[in-house]
Design an enzyme around this catalytic site. Structure first.
Site, PDB file in Angstrom:
ATOM      1  N   HIS A 308      -1.299   1.691  -2.350  1.00 33.78           N
ATOM      2  CA  HIS A 308      -1.609   1.603  -3.772  1.00 33.78           C
ATOM      3  C   HIS A 308      -2.023   0.175  -4.105  1.00 33.78           C
ATOM      4  O   HIS A 308      -1.498  -0.765  -3.507  1.00 33.78           O
ATOM      5  CB  HIS A 308      -0.381   1.978  -4.620  1.00 33.78           C
ATOM      6  CG  HIS A 308      -0.727   2.331  -6.015  1.00 33.78           C
ATOM      7  ND1 HIS A 308      -0.865   1.392  -7.004  1.00 33.78           N
ATOM      8  CD2 HIS A 308      -1.001   3.534  -6.577  1.00 33.78           C
ATOM      9  CE1 HIS A 308      -1.192   2.003  -8.123  1.00 33.78           C
ATOM     10  NE2 HIS A 308      -1.296   3.300  -7.895  1.00 33.78           N
ATOM     11  N   ASP A 366       0.590  10.953  -4.967  1.00 37.02           N
ATOM     12  CA  ASP A 366      -0.149  12.092  -4.415  1.00 37.02           C
ATOM     13  C   ASP A 366       0.443  12.629  -3.122  1.00 37.02           C
ATOM     14  O   ASP A 366      -0.022  13.637  -2.597  1.00 37.02           O
ATOM     15  CB  ASP A 366      -1.617  11.700  -4.179  1.00 37.02           C
ATOM     16  CG  ASP A 366      -2.318  11.382  -5.481  1.00 37.02           C
ATOM     17  OD1 ASP A 366      -2.126  12.146  -6.436  1.00 37.02           O
ATOM     18  OD2 ASP A 366      -3.027  10.371  -5.545  1.00 37.02           O
TER      19      ASP A 366
END
Ligand code: CMC
Length: 431
Positions: A308, A366
């Site tokens: 991320h 996710d």
């Protein structure tokens, strides 16, 4: 914008410039470079905005090193366990948790807008049946500006409010219709006696031929997934919405732009890509092969659902979803789900691998969401549309904040030009 807390001095070529600095309520201090070009004649260079605060905001705060996500100051794990999606929508939109009366009024306003203009049904039918539901959503949400003319004037706060409620209320209907269309089933109208998550499940899974009962376990899990995806600060799709809106474009066009950006596999499209990757891995014995590929600089493969831009620690949403995956699958009677086994082992291997440790790559939102959505009965093509419908409130809240800000300007980045300087046109016969 707050008043500067101090100044920083920038020196080059024997000249010095004072730059104001701001101290935020949380997070790193911010250097104000707005007058830099006018004063010093230089641009700053930051292509992926890794060091750039594009706006000031009071909505969402992320501490990427600590793995903290706050909406209006409330930690995401508390919101996921104690609140519910529409209450979080209210919080994001209006800044405070609602009283019972405020929540009831808000829920009524949302449920009264869940149907879409009947003529939009024809619009859906123009798409190919095999269109990805995200492609359909980009088109249909953009087309809302052709149907709701009374909420396009962004200078009118009332019209902005109506557009916000319409978008939050109609997005589940649009996502469900995109799904129904793709599988050749009739559209299902919303039911306003159901809550937001249950109504979405009803529109996706019920058929006219028989009665559909929403499983409360599934609807609670759905609500939690919506809550966890509601907003995430100035991510790519939110920044897209802000940039599109900065020109004064109407809200439906801007949210369609956000949906288009979200679709990419580096952003919201990662949930579909992650489940497809877990399926491709298939069994735990193949994990080392995929870990090796993820580390190979000559292989474009990346571990989907990992890494991320902001989190250099576990994404707090992934923590909640990992626990949720266990609970939901257990409650639905899905024991020993092979994908969950692969996901858990993959996470374990990656978190102990020097490559992932050194680069601070952790599971993101996710990584586990697809496993839950699949267990609920959604095909992978619906994962990103569900992300889009959850994120609509975040986009809308950030859009409203921006439009109401008197400092708002059209977004217009500059560039580091490395092309040819002026040269003389050469006629084709002389080239
Ligand atoms: N697998 C393998 N290596 C990775 C991964 C990954 N998933 N993510 C980053 N890296 C490596 C990357 O190769 C780079 O290595 P090096 O420094 O040697 O060149 C380093 O880590 C930094 O990566 P980056 O691409 O410069 O980092 P970024 O902040 O620009 O990208 C990201 C962040 C999310 C796009 C990236 O981690 C990624 O592609 N992850 C997989 C896709 C994914 O799961 N996306 C969902 C993000 S969370 C939900 C959302 O935002 O919608």
């Amino acid at each position: 914008m707050t008043t500067p807390s101090k100044t920083a001095t920038l020196s080059f070529d024997g000249k010095s410039f004072e730059l104001p600095m701001y101290t935020p309520t949380a997070g790193p201090e911010v250097l104000d470079i707005r007058k830099l070009y006018a004063q010093a004649g230089v641009f700053t260079y930051d292509p992926g905005y890794t060091s750039t605060a594009s706006c000031d905001s009071t909505i969402t705060y992320i501490d990427g090193d600590e793995g903290i996500l706050l909406h209006r100051g409330y930690p995401i794990d508390q919101l996921a366990s104690k609140s519910h999606f529409l209450e979080v929508c209210y919080l994001l939109l209006y800044g405070e948790l609602p009283s019972s009366a405020q929540l009831e009024d808000f829920e009524t306003r949302v449920t009264r807008h869940t149907m879409i203009h009947e003529q939009m049904h024809n619009f859906f039918r123009g798409f190919r049946r095999d269109a990805h539901p995200m492609a359909t959503m980009v088109g249909v949400v953009g087309a809302m500006s052709a149907f709701y003319h009374d909420s396009l004037d962004v200078s009118d706060p009332w019209q902005r409010e109506v557009a916000s409620i319409r978008l939050i209320a109609k997005m589940p209907t649009i996502a469900a219709m995109a799904y129904k269309y793709s599988i050749g089933q009739p559209f299902v109208y919303p039911r306003n006696d159901l809550d937001y998550a249950a109504n979405f499940l009803h529109m996706c899974f019920s058929v006219p031929a028989e009665t559909y009962h929403v499983n409360p376990i599934v609807s609670r899990a759905m609500d939690r997934i919506l809550t966890l995806h509601a907003d995430h600060e100035q991510n790519a799709s939110t920044s897209t919405v802000r940039l599109a809106s900065s020109s004064g474009a109407n809200p439906f066009a801007c949210i369609a732009a956000g949906i288009a950006c979200l679709w990419g596999p580096a952003h919201g499209g990662a949930n579909q890509a992650c489940l497809e990757m877990l399926r491709e891995i298939g069994t735990v014995d193949r994990i080392p092969e995929f870990i090796a590929r993820a580390k190979d600089k000559n292989d474009p493969f990346r571990l989907m659902g990992f890494g991320h831009r902001v989190y250099k620690n576990t994404d707090p949403r992934a923590k909640v979803l990992k626990q949720s995956a266990d609970e939901v699958l257990e409650l639905l009677g899905v024991h020993d789900n092979p994908l969950l086994q692969v996901a858990k082992e993959l996470e374990h291997v990656a978190l102990n691998d020097p490559y992932f440790i050194e680069k601070k790559l952790f599971p993101n939102v996710d990584f586990y969401s697809g496993i839950i959505l699949e267990a609920m009965g959604f095909p992978t093509s619906m994962f990103t549309p569900i992300f889009a419908l959850s994120r609509t409130v975040g986009w809308v809240s950030q859009w409203k904040e921006m439009i109401a800000d008197p400092q708002m300007k059209i977004g217009r980045p500059r560039q580091l030009y490395m092309g040819e300087t002026a040269r003389v046109y050469v006629d084709i016969e002389n080239r």
